[in-house]
Design a protein around this motif. Structure first.
Motif, PDB file in Angstrom:
ATOM      1  N   ARG A   5      21.937 -20.837 -28.618  1.00 60.09           N
ATOM      2  CA  ARG A   5      22.482 -20.974 -30.208  1.00 60.09           C
ATOM      3  C   ARG A   5      21.431 -19.842 -31.094  1.00 60.09           C
ATOM      4  O   ARG A   5      22.018 -19.424 -31.908  1.00 60.09           O
ATOM      5  CB  ARG A   5      22.386 -22.191 -30.444  1.00 60.09           C
ATOM      6  N   ARG A   6      20.285 -19.673 -30.438  1.00 57.21           N
ATOM      7  CA  ARG A   6      19.510 -18.764 -31.314  1.00 57.21           C
ATOM      8  C   ARG A   6      19.975 -17.526 -31.271  1.00 57.21           C
ATOM      9  O   ARG A   6      19.884 -16.754 -32.162  1.00 57.21           O
ATOM     10  CB  ARG A   6      18.071 -19.017 -30.900  1.00 57.21           C
ATOM     11  N   VAL A   7      20.227 -16.875 -30.120  1.00 57.86           N
ATOM     12  CA  VAL A   7      20.702 -15.571 -29.771  1.00 57.86           C
ATOM     13  C   VAL A   7      21.938 -15.495 -30.276  1.00 57.86           C
ATOM     14  O   VAL A   7      22.187 -14.507 -30.994  1.00 57.86           O
ATOM     15  CB  VAL A   7      20.604 -15.447 -28.320  1.00 57.86           C
ATOM     16  N   LEU A   8      22.937 -16.275 -30.317  1.00 55.96           N
ATOM     17  CA  LEU A   8      24.142 -16.486 -30.785  1.00 55.96           C
ATOM     18  C   LEU A   8      24.101 -16.060 -32.460  1.00 55.96           C
ATOM     19  O   LEU A   8      24.797 -15.142 -32.990  1.00 55.96           O
ATOM     20  CB  LEU A   8      25.188 -17.374 -30.666  1.00 55.96           C
ATOM     21  N   LEU A  63      35.545 -11.319 -30.190  1.00 57.76           N
ATOM     22  CA  LEU A  63      34.867 -12.461 -29.491  1.00 57.76           C
ATOM     23  C   LEU A  63      34.222 -11.922 -28.440  1.00 57.76           C
ATOM     24  O   LEU A  63      32.815 -12.123 -28.050  1.00 57.76           O
ATOM     25  CB  LEU A  63      35.689 -13.640 -29.373  1.00 57.76           C
ATOM     26  N   SER A  64      34.826 -11.283 -27.467  1.00 57.50           N
ATOM     27  CA  SER A  64      34.401 -10.905 -26.383  1.00 57.50           C
ATOM     28  C   SER A  64      32.999  -9.771 -26.534  1.00 57.50           C
ATOM     29  O   SER A  64      32.199  -9.919 -25.901  1.00 57.50           O
ATOM     30  CB  SER A  64      35.286 -10.126 -25.468  1.00 57.50           C
ATOM     31  N   ASP A  65      33.103  -9.076 -27.606  1.00 54.88           N
ATOM     32  CA  ASP A  65      32.006  -8.297 -27.896  1.00 54.88           C
ATOM     33  C   ASP A  65      30.772  -9.024 -28.342  1.00 54.88           C
ATOM     34  O   ASP A  65      29.580  -8.711 -28.024  1.00 54.88           O
ATOM     35  CB  ASP A  65      32.133  -7.476 -29.067  1.00 54.88           C
ATOM     36  N   VAL A  66      30.877 -10.156 -29.148  1.00 56.04           N
ATOM     37  CA  VAL A  66      29.899 -10.952 -29.353  1.00 56.04           C
ATOM     38  C   VAL A  66      29.197 -11.803 -28.323  1.00 56.04           C
ATOM     39  O   VAL A  66      28.229 -11.623 -28.146  1.00 56.04           O
ATOM     40  CB  VAL A  66      30.276 -11.914 -30.562  1.00 56.04           C
ATOM     41  N   ILE A  67      29.921 -12.121 -27.309  1.00 58.65           N
ATOM     42  CA  ILE A  67      29.503 -12.998 -26.304  1.00 58.65           C
ATOM     43  C   ILE A  67      29.200 -11.967 -25.124  1.00 58.65           C
ATOM     44  O   ILE A  67      27.866 -12.274 -24.764  1.00 58.65           O
ATOM     45  CB  ILE A  67      30.724 -13.358 -25.690  1.00 58.65           C
ATOM     46  N   ARG A  68      29.517 -10.747 -25.199  1.00 54.11           N
ATOM     47  CA  ARG A  68      28.706  -9.712 -24.116  1.00 54.11           C
ATOM     48  C   ARG A  68      27.334  -9.520 -24.683  1.00 54.11           C
ATOM     49  O   ARG A  68      26.582  -9.280 -23.898  1.00 54.11           O
ATOM     50  CB  ARG A  68      29.723  -8.511 -24.270  1.00 54.11           C
ATOM     51  N   GLU A  69      27.197  -9.091 -26.187  1.00 57.86           N
ATOM     52  CA  GLU A  69      26.205  -8.941 -26.769  1.00 57.86           C
ATOM     53  C   GLU A  69      25.055 -10.107 -26.561  1.00 57.86           C
ATOM     54  O   GLU A  69      23.958  -9.774 -26.226  1.00 57.86           O
ATOM     55  CB  GLU A  69      25.906  -8.447 -28.217  1.00 57.86           C
ATOM     56  N   VAL A  70      25.506 -11.336 -26.914  1.00 54.34           N
ATOM     57  CA  VAL A  70      24.657 -12.416 -26.455  1.00 54.34           C
ATOM     58  C   VAL A  70      24.113 -12.568 -25.150  1.00 54.34           C
ATOM     59  O   VAL A  70      22.923 -12.641 -24.879  1.00 54.34           O
ATOM     60  CB  VAL A  70      25.451 -13.701 -26.951  1.00 54.34           C
ATOM     61  N   SER A  71      24.936 -12.097 -24.148  1.00 49.10           N
ATOM     62  CA  SER A  71      24.808 -12.449 -22.841  1.00 49.10           C
ATOM     63  C   SER A  71      23.872 -11.049 -22.351  1.00 49.10           C
ATOM     64  O   SER A  71      22.903 -11.445 -21.814  1.00 49.10           O
ATOM     65  CB  SER A  71      26.200 -12.015 -21.883  1.00 49.10           C
TER      66      SER A  71
END
Length: 98
Positions: A5-8, A63-71
């Motif tokens: 949650r912090r990284v997101l 959304l996929s870009d956000v999830i990829r960056e978080v990952s």
């Protein structure tokens, strides 16, 4: 320990700021309270998948870009937290006298 949650929250804030958007603008576009978005960006609240999709839509980011960056950021943080094996010097052996 890496908190998702912090990284997101960091990624969402970064995406919002890159687009020059205020919390108020994202709040109005996503129809989510400004306070709740602020809590998410600070890593204090978990975002549901529906809320995350709404925030991404409001910022016009996939959304996929956000999830990829978080990952990607989590991979880096995990690597930084991983224990490092240090080489141990072996004592020099003394040649025996003949």
């Amino acid at each position: 320990m890496v908190l998702f949650r912090r990284v997101l929250g960091d990624v969402l804030r970064s995406q919002r700021m890159q687009r020059g958007m205020t919390l108020r603008e994202v709040s109005a576009e996503a129809r989510v309270s400004l306070g709740y978005i602020s809590e998410i960006e600070r890593g204090h609240k978990e975002a549901s998948s529906e809320l995350l999709a709404s925030l991404c839509g409001a910022m016009d980011v996939a959304l996929s870009d956000v999830i990829r960056e978080v990952s990607d950021l989590i991979v880096l943080e995990e690597a930084a937290l991983a224990p490092v094996a240090l080489p141990v010097a072996r004592p020099a052996t003394v040649a025996s006298a003949a």
